[in-house]
Structures are given as structure tokens and as C-alpha cells.
Design an enzyme around this catalytic site. Sequence first.
Site, PDB file in Angstrom:
ATOM      1  N   GLY A  20      31.749   0.056  -7.368  1.00 53.90           N
ATOM      2  CA  GLY A  20      31.512  -0.925  -8.431  1.00 53.90           C
ATOM      3  C   GLY A  20      32.764  -1.187  -9.239  1.00 53.90           C
ATOM      4  N   ALA A  21      33.871  -1.414  -8.508  1.00 58.10           N
ATOM      5  CA  ALA A  21      35.164  -1.578  -9.205  1.00 58.10           C
ATOM      6  C   ALA A  21      35.504  -3.047  -9.457  1.00 58.10           C
ATOM      7  CB  ALA A  21      36.281  -0.918  -8.395  1.00 58.10           C
ATOM      8  N   SER A  22      34.601  -3.948  -9.087  1.00 54.43           N
ATOM      9  CA  SER A  22      34.924  -5.368  -9.257  1.00 54.43           C
ATOM     10  C   SER A  22      34.902  -5.788 -10.723  1.00 54.43           C
ATOM     11  CB  SER A  22      33.942  -6.227  -8.450  1.00 54.43           C
ATOM     12  OG  SER A  22      32.608  -5.808  -8.668  1.00 54.43           O
ATOM     13  N   ARG A  23      34.088  -5.106 -11.532  1.00 56.76           N
ATOM     14  CA  ARG A  23      33.911  -5.539 -12.927  1.00 56.76           C
ATOM     15  C   ARG A  23      33.800  -4.311 -13.838  1.00 56.76           C
ATOM     16  NH1 ARG A  23      29.092  -7.470 -13.795  1.00 56.76           N
ATOM     17  NH2 ARG A  23      28.109  -6.982 -11.812  1.00 56.76           N
TER      18      ARG A  23
ATOM     19  N   VAL B 174      26.113   0.383  -2.337  1.00 57.51           N
ATOM     20  CA  VAL B 174      26.111   1.851  -2.416  1.00 57.51           C
ATOM     21  C   VAL B 174      24.725   2.460  -2.238  1.00 57.51           C
ATOM     22  CG1 VAL B 174      28.221   2.126  -3.782  1.00 57.51           C
ATOM     23  CG2 VAL B 174      26.020   1.778  -4.948  1.00 57.51           C
TER      24      VAL B 174
ATOM     25  N   ASN C  36      30.606   5.070  -9.666  1.00 54.81           N
ATOM     26  CA  ASN C  36      30.460   4.274 -10.883  1.00 54.81           C
ATOM     27  C   ASN C  36      29.425   3.161 -10.772  1.00 54.81           C
ATOM     28  OD1 ASN C  36      31.585   2.803 -13.451  1.00 54.81           O
ATOM     29  ND2 ASN C  36      31.721   1.306 -11.793  1.00 54.81           N
TER      30      ASN C  36
ATOM     31  N   SER D 144      25.339   8.357 -18.191  1.00 58.09           N
ATOM     32  CA  SER D 144      25.212   7.520 -19.390  1.00 58.09           C
ATOM     33  C   SER D 144      24.617   8.338 -20.518  1.00 58.09           C
ATOM     34  CB  SER D 144      24.279   6.337 -19.089  1.00 58.09           C
ATOM     35  OG  SER D 144      23.884   5.690 -20.284  1.00 58.09           O
TER      36      SER D 144
ATOM     37  N   TYR E 118      16.296   3.766 -15.575  1.00 59.17           N
ATOM     38  CA  TYR E 118      17.733   4.010 -15.761  1.00 59.17           C
ATOM     39  C   TYR E 118      17.978   5.414 -16.330  1.00 59.17           C
ATOM     40  CZ  TYR E 118      22.491   2.764 -17.424  1.00 59.17           C
ATOM     41  OH  TYR E 118      23.845   2.702 -17.674  1.00 59.17           O
TER      42      TYR E 118
ATOM     43  N   ALA F  23      16.062   8.044 -16.040  1.00 62.52           N
ATOM     44  CA  ALA F  23      15.759   9.056 -15.012  1.00 62.52           C
ATOM     45  C   ALA F  23      16.903   9.139 -14.009  1.00 62.52           C
ATOM     46  CB  ALA F  23      14.456   8.700 -14.305  1.00 62.52           C
TER      47      ALA F  23
HETATM   48  P1  NDP Z   1      28.761  -3.962 -14.913  1.00 66.56           P
HETATM   49  O1  NDP Z   1      27.414  -4.582 -14.800  1.00 66.56           O
HETATM   50  O2  NDP Z   1      29.794  -4.597 -15.752  1.00 66.56           O
HETATM   51  O3  NDP Z   1      29.369  -3.717 -13.444  1.00 66.56           O
HETATM   52  C1  NDP Z   1      28.585  -3.091 -12.480  1.00 66.56           C
HETATM   53  C2  NDP Z   1      29.423  -2.818 -11.256  1.00 66.56           C
HETATM   54  O4  NDP Z   1      28.587  -2.160 -10.296  1.00 66.56           O
HETATM   55  C3  NDP Z   1      29.941  -4.091 -10.622  1.00 66.56           C
HETATM   56  O5  NDP Z   1      31.248  -3.888 -10.160  1.00 66.56           O
HETATM   57  C4  NDP Z   1      28.983  -4.282  -9.453  1.00 66.56           C
HETATM   58  O6  NDP Z   1      29.595  -4.890  -8.336  1.00 66.56           O
HETATM   59  C5  NDP Z   1      28.672  -2.847  -9.083  1.00 66.56           C
HETATM   60  N1  NDP Z   1      27.431  -2.750  -8.325  1.00 66.56           N
HETATM   61  C6  NDP Z   1      26.175  -3.037  -8.716  1.00 66.56           C
HETATM   62  N2  NDP Z   1      25.309  -2.803  -7.719  1.00 66.56           N
HETATM   63  C7  NDP Z   1      26.041  -2.360  -6.670  1.00 66.56           C
HETATM   64  C8  NDP Z   1      25.728  -1.953  -5.352  1.00 66.56           C
HETATM   65  N3  NDP Z   1      24.465  -1.932  -4.913  1.00 66.56           N
HETATM   66  N4  NDP Z   1      26.741  -1.554  -4.544  1.00 66.56           N
HETATM   67  C9  NDP Z   1      28.021  -1.546  -4.968  1.00 66.56           C
HETATM   68  N5  NDP Z   1      28.375  -1.935  -6.208  1.00 66.56           N
HETATM   69  C10 NDP Z   1      27.394  -2.337  -7.046  1.00 66.56           C
HETATM   70  O7  NDP Z   1      28.461  -2.467 -15.405  1.00 66.56           O
HETATM   71  P2  NDP Z   1      29.334  -1.483 -16.309  1.00 66.56           P
HETATM   72  O8  NDP Z   1      30.762  -1.596 -15.957  1.00 66.56           O
HETATM   73  O9  NDP Z   1      28.886  -1.638 -17.697  1.00 66.56           O
HETATM   74  O10 NDP Z   1      28.752  -0.098 -15.793  1.00 66.56           O
HETATM   75  C11 NDP Z   1      29.421   0.685 -14.814  1.00 66.56           C
HETATM   76  C12 NDP Z   1      28.704   2.024 -14.750  1.00 66.56           C
HETATM   77  O11 NDP Z   1      28.749   2.643 -16.025  1.00 66.56           O
HETATM   78  C13 NDP Z   1      27.230   1.903 -14.380  1.00 66.56           C
HETATM   79  O12 NDP Z   1      26.851   2.992 -13.588  1.00 66.56           O
HETATM   80  C14 NDP Z   1      26.542   1.994 -15.728  1.00 66.56           C
HETATM   81  O13 NDP Z   1      25.239   2.453 -15.616  1.00 66.56           O
HETATM   82  C15 NDP Z   1      27.443   2.961 -16.445  1.00 66.56           C
HETATM   83  N6  NDP Z   1      27.381   2.899 -17.895  1.00 66.56           N
HETATM   84  C16 NDP Z   1      27.610   1.730 -18.548  1.00 66.56           C
HETATM   85  C17 NDP Z   1      27.547   1.701 -19.926  1.00 66.56           C
HETATM   86  C18 NDP Z   1      27.778   0.468 -20.702  1.00 66.56           C
HETATM   87  O14 NDP Z   1      27.476   0.465 -21.900  1.00 66.56           O
HETATM   88  N7  NDP Z   1      28.317  -0.607 -20.165  1.00 66.56           N
HETATM   89  C19 NDP Z   1      27.245   2.906 -20.700  1.00 66.56           C
HETATM   90  C20 NDP Z   1      27.043   4.083 -19.903  1.00 66.56           C
HETATM   91  C21 NDP Z   1      27.109   4.073 -18.550  1.00 66.56           C
HETATM   92  P3  NDP Z   1      29.338  -6.430  -7.883  1.00 66.56           P
HETATM   93  O15 NDP Z   1      29.423  -7.271  -9.106  1.00 66.56           O
HETATM   94  O16 NDP Z   1      30.442  -6.641  -6.916  1.00 66.56           O
HETATM   95  O17 NDP Z   1      27.979  -6.469  -7.236  1.00 66.56           O
END
Ligand code: NDP
Length: 247
Positions: A13-16, A65, A91, A143, A156, A158
Site C-alpha cells: 500500500g505504498a501508492s498513497r 494483499v 501497511n 492503529s 477495523y 478487530a
Molecule cells: P490510505 O487510504 O491513504 O492508503 C491506503 C493504501 O493501501 C493505498 O496505497 C492502497 O493502494 C493500499 N491498499 C488498499 N487495499 C489494498 C489491497 N487489497 N492490496 C494492496 N494495497 C491496498 O490509507 P492510510 O495511508 O491512511 O493508511 C495506511 C495504513 O495505516 C492502513 O493500514 C491504515 O489502517 C493504517 N492507519 C492509518 C491511520 C490514519 O489515520 N490514516 C491511523 C492508523 C493506522 P491503492 O490505492 O493502490 O489500492
Amino acid sequence: MERLDEQVAIVTGASRGIGRAVATELAASGATIVVNYFQSQAEAESLVQEITSDGGTAIAVRAGVGHPDDVQLMVEKTIDEYGRIDILVNNAGVNRDRSLRKMSAEEWNEVINTDLNSAFYCTSAVIPHMVERTYGRIINMSSIIGQMGNMGQSNYAAAKAGLIAFTKSAAQELARFNITVNAMCPGFVATDMVNALSDDVKETLLARIPLGRFGRPEEVATFVRYLVTEGAWITGQQLNPNGGMYM
Ligand code: NDP
């Protein structure tokens, strides 16, 4: 600070959002980065462009993933390209918020699969390559919600609590191979995930954060890098960059 010049990192999940910041931070320390994405191909490719134009090395690899076959192919691609895997950042994550009374089995399962099962799929796929080199750094993006629970986030919470328990068990099993496994438990961080909340919800949340603001993805990324470069004697732990929201 130790450099990571020879090391190879998979960041899911490194795209964003946070994953993107983690990939950027590890690349700045010299690591070669596998930029995993699922839907956001353009963003993943732009990150690869940014890293390579700064003198680093990276490739974008599409893999869901929550699909073990996809994960296996991503790991094989990494080994084919670079011959080793030193760092795994689990991530990628999604949320499908709904009150427990209204939540569907699909919403429950999607979050458990993407946020928790994924860590099992990715970790078990990289373990043989880390064991082979007697070195590994695994970071699971849990989280604050996995520690506190939250209204409307039972799926989420759980999944994220499960990640903490998974971290502790994996840490105990893998320590003998010099592989550390730790969990990050960020509070609310300004990414698409939090930006999607209504203004009312954001205001209510901000009032509960002693330091009075949401975190920045880079502030989480710094701690991930710290666990990799300075964390040789840290395993099975939770790091809590959360603005003081949960103590
Ligand atoms: P975003 O929604 O900004 O980004 C989510 C990332 O996960 C994207 O790069 C997306 O890729 C990727 N992703 C989603 N589903 C899949 C999949 N099935 N396979 C591969 N990649 C996937 O989320 P955040 O950056 O905010 O969150 C990142 C992590 O941190 C998550 O696990 C989240 O639960 C955790 N977190 C976030 C918090 C927050 O406040 N933001 C707080 C605590 C934890 P693509 O767009 O290419 O599909």
C-alpha cells in the site's frame, strides 16, 4: 543513522498516504523499494519516478494483499529483480465503517482480509528469504483503534488488534533468526482515509488529541525507519505516534 544501501524493502500500500511516506523515507536511507499498490497505478508509478530521480531504486508491483497468490507473485518478482528481501512493511489497509448492528458479513470480511490476513500472507511469503540471510525487519501497521476500539469500526478494530497479537507471536518465533517484528499504532493521520471523514467527526476527533492536530504521514514514516535502522534490540513492541490520544 545507519544506511540501508544494500537492503530491499517491500512496502505494501505504498501508492498513497502513510505507505508512500514510508517508502520515501526508506528510499532516502538508501533502501531499494518495492512499491506495492492495488488500484492506484499512476500514483505508484509517480512514486517510483520520484525515488529514481532522487538517485534511488524502486519498482511498482501490483498485488492485492488479501490474495495469497498475488502476494506470492510479488515476492517472487522481488527476488527475481533484487535477490533478497530485508524489510517488509505490512501497511496496506482499508476501512469499511458501519455500526455493528448494520455491518454486513462482506464489510467485516473485507477488512479482516485486507488488514489482517494480508499480514499473514506477506510475512509467511518473505520469511524464507529473511531466514536465509539471518536478518529481517517486519513492521505491521496497526492503529490506535486496535488499542482503544471505536464506534462503527468493530471490523477495523478487530483486524488491528489482531495485528498486535500477530506481531507479538511472530516476534517470539522469528527472534532466533535475527528477524524483528514490531507494530506501529498511529493515531489519526491526515491521509485520504482521514480526509474522507465529515468535518463534524474531524472536529470531535481533534478535541480528543492532546497535541491538537492530526499526524503527518512523514511522522509515522520516521518511526518505521527508526525501527529498521536503530531497532536491532526492539521486537514485539507497539510504537504509538498518536498526539497523546491514547496513553
Ligand atoms: P490510505 O487510504 O491513504 O492508503 C491506503 C493504501 O493501501 C493505498 O496505497 C492502497 O493502494 C493500499 N491498499 C488498499 N487495499 C489494498 C489491497 N487489497 N492490496 C494492496 N494495497 C491496498 O490509507 P492510510 O495511508 O491512511 O493508511 C495506511 C495504513 O495505516 C492502513 O493500514 C491504515 O489502517 C493504517 N492507519 C492509518 C491511520 C490514519 O489515520 N490514516 C491511523 C492508523 C493506522 P491503492 O490505492 O493502490 O489500492
